[in-house]
Design a protein around this motif. Structure first.
Motif, PDB file in Angstrom:
ATOM      1  N   LYS A  75       0.631  -1.159   0.025  1.00  0.00           N
ATOM      2  CA  LYS A  75       0.268  -0.381  -0.089  1.00  0.00           C
ATOM      3  C   LYS A  75       1.100   0.862  -0.128  1.00  0.00           C
ATOM      4  O   LYS A  75       1.955   1.290   0.610  1.00  0.00           O
ATOM      5  CB  LYS A  75      -0.938  -0.033   0.928  1.00  0.00           C
ATOM      6  N   ASN A  80      -3.691   2.729  -0.683  1.00  0.00           N
ATOM      7  CA  ASN A  80      -4.552   1.701  -1.947  1.00  0.00           C
ATOM      8  C   ASN A  80      -2.382   0.753  -2.659  1.00  0.00           C
ATOM      9  O   ASN A  80      -1.728   1.581  -2.518  1.00  0.00           O
ATOM     10  CB  ASN A  80      -4.365   2.876  -3.293  1.00  0.00           C
ATOM     11  N   ASN A  84      -6.233  -1.249  -6.292  1.00  0.00           N
ATOM     12  CA  ASN A  84      -6.898  -0.243  -5.939  1.00  0.00           C
ATOM     13  C   ASN A  84      -7.240   0.587  -7.445  1.00  0.00           C
ATOM     14  O   ASN A  84      -8.027   0.757  -7.570  1.00  0.00           O
ATOM     15  CB  ASN A  84      -6.881   0.498  -5.244  1.00  0.00           C
ATOM     16  N   TYR A  85      -5.931   0.578  -7.541  1.00  0.00           N
ATOM     17  CA  TYR A  85      -5.581   2.385  -8.262  1.00  0.00           C
ATOM     18  C   TYR A  85      -5.668   1.056  -9.497  1.00  0.00           C
ATOM     19  O   TYR A  85      -7.335   2.508 -10.842  1.00  0.00           O
ATOM     20  CB  TYR A  85      -4.318   2.603  -8.534  1.00  0.00           C
ATOM     21  N   CYS A  87      -9.060  -0.700 -10.672  1.00  0.00           N
ATOM     22  CA  CYS A  87     -10.725  -0.817 -10.292  1.00  0.00           C
ATOM     23  C   CYS A  87     -10.419   0.923 -10.419  1.00  0.00           C
ATOM     24  O   CYS A  87     -11.390   1.204 -11.309  1.00  0.00           O
ATOM     25  CB  CYS A  87     -11.070  -0.855  -8.986  1.00  0.00           C
ATOM     26  N   ASP A 108     -11.718  -6.146  -1.148  1.00  0.00           N
ATOM     27  CA  ASP A 108     -11.707  -6.317  -1.922  1.00  0.00           C
ATOM     28  C   ASP A 108     -12.947  -6.817  -3.041  1.00  0.00           C
ATOM     29  O   ASP A 108     -13.257  -5.767  -3.618  1.00  0.00           O
ATOM     30  CB  ASP A 108     -10.811  -6.957  -3.076  1.00  0.00           C
ATOM     31  N   PHE A 111     -15.150  -4.036  -2.633  1.00  0.00           N
ATOM     32  CA  PHE A 111     -15.207  -2.519  -3.016  1.00  0.00           C
ATOM     33  C   PHE A 111     -15.437  -2.636  -4.690  1.00  0.00           C
ATOM     34  O   PHE A 111     -16.086  -1.766  -5.627  1.00  0.00           O
ATOM     35  CB  PHE A 111     -13.605  -2.435  -3.713  1.00  0.00           C
TER      36      PHE A 111
END
Length: 144
Positions: A75, A80, A84-85, A87, A108, A111
């Motif tokens: 992270k 993040n 995450n990025y 997505c 996840d 999210f």
């Protein structure tokens, strides 16, 4: 910048290969993994995987995961991961490269569900996806 990163990785791997007979396979893989996971950039503390995702460098993402065994759960300062990025930037191929259905944690999955319900762009992108396997895997993830 991408070429500089690739050159850096290639040079490191060449040096490891030269010394491979001395190291042995286990130490070789450990040194490679430690090197790649300690490359941190900028005030945000991005990993090299973060940078590859943010620039949509699919081939580099694949190489980092399959050949370098990079830590996909690292992270940055904002909390993040590269996943995450991927997505948030609507990169379904990279999303599925980084984590398979079996690797997703409960957070996840939540999210992904939130993202798919609020983003019409994500839904359009899903409809335009050419890779049928990726579409099937993505639908499995979202419906989980």
């Amino acid at each position: 910048m991408k070429n500089k990163i690739i050159t850096l990785l290639q040079n490191y791997e060449i040096n490891l290969n030269i010394n491979f007979p001395i190291f042995g396979l286990a130490l070789y893989q450990l040194l490679k993994r430690e090197f790649i996971n300690n490359l941190i950039f900028g005030e945000e503390n991005y990993s090299i995987l973060h940078i590859a995702v943010l620039n949509d460098w699919l081939n580099l993402v694949f190489s980092l995961i399959s050949n370098w065994l990079i830590d996909v759960n690292y992270k940055d300062n904002s909390g993040n991961t590269a996943w995450n990025y991927a997505c948030m930037l609507l990169q379904p191929k990279i999303v599925l490269l980084i984590k398979t259905k079996d690797q997703l944690m409960r957070a996840d999955k939540q999210f992904l569900k939130q993202l798919s319900s609020i983003s019409t762009n994500w839904k359009l992108l899903v409809a335009q996806e050419n890779n049928k396997l990726a579409s099937v895997r993505r639908n499995e993830i979202i419906s989980w």
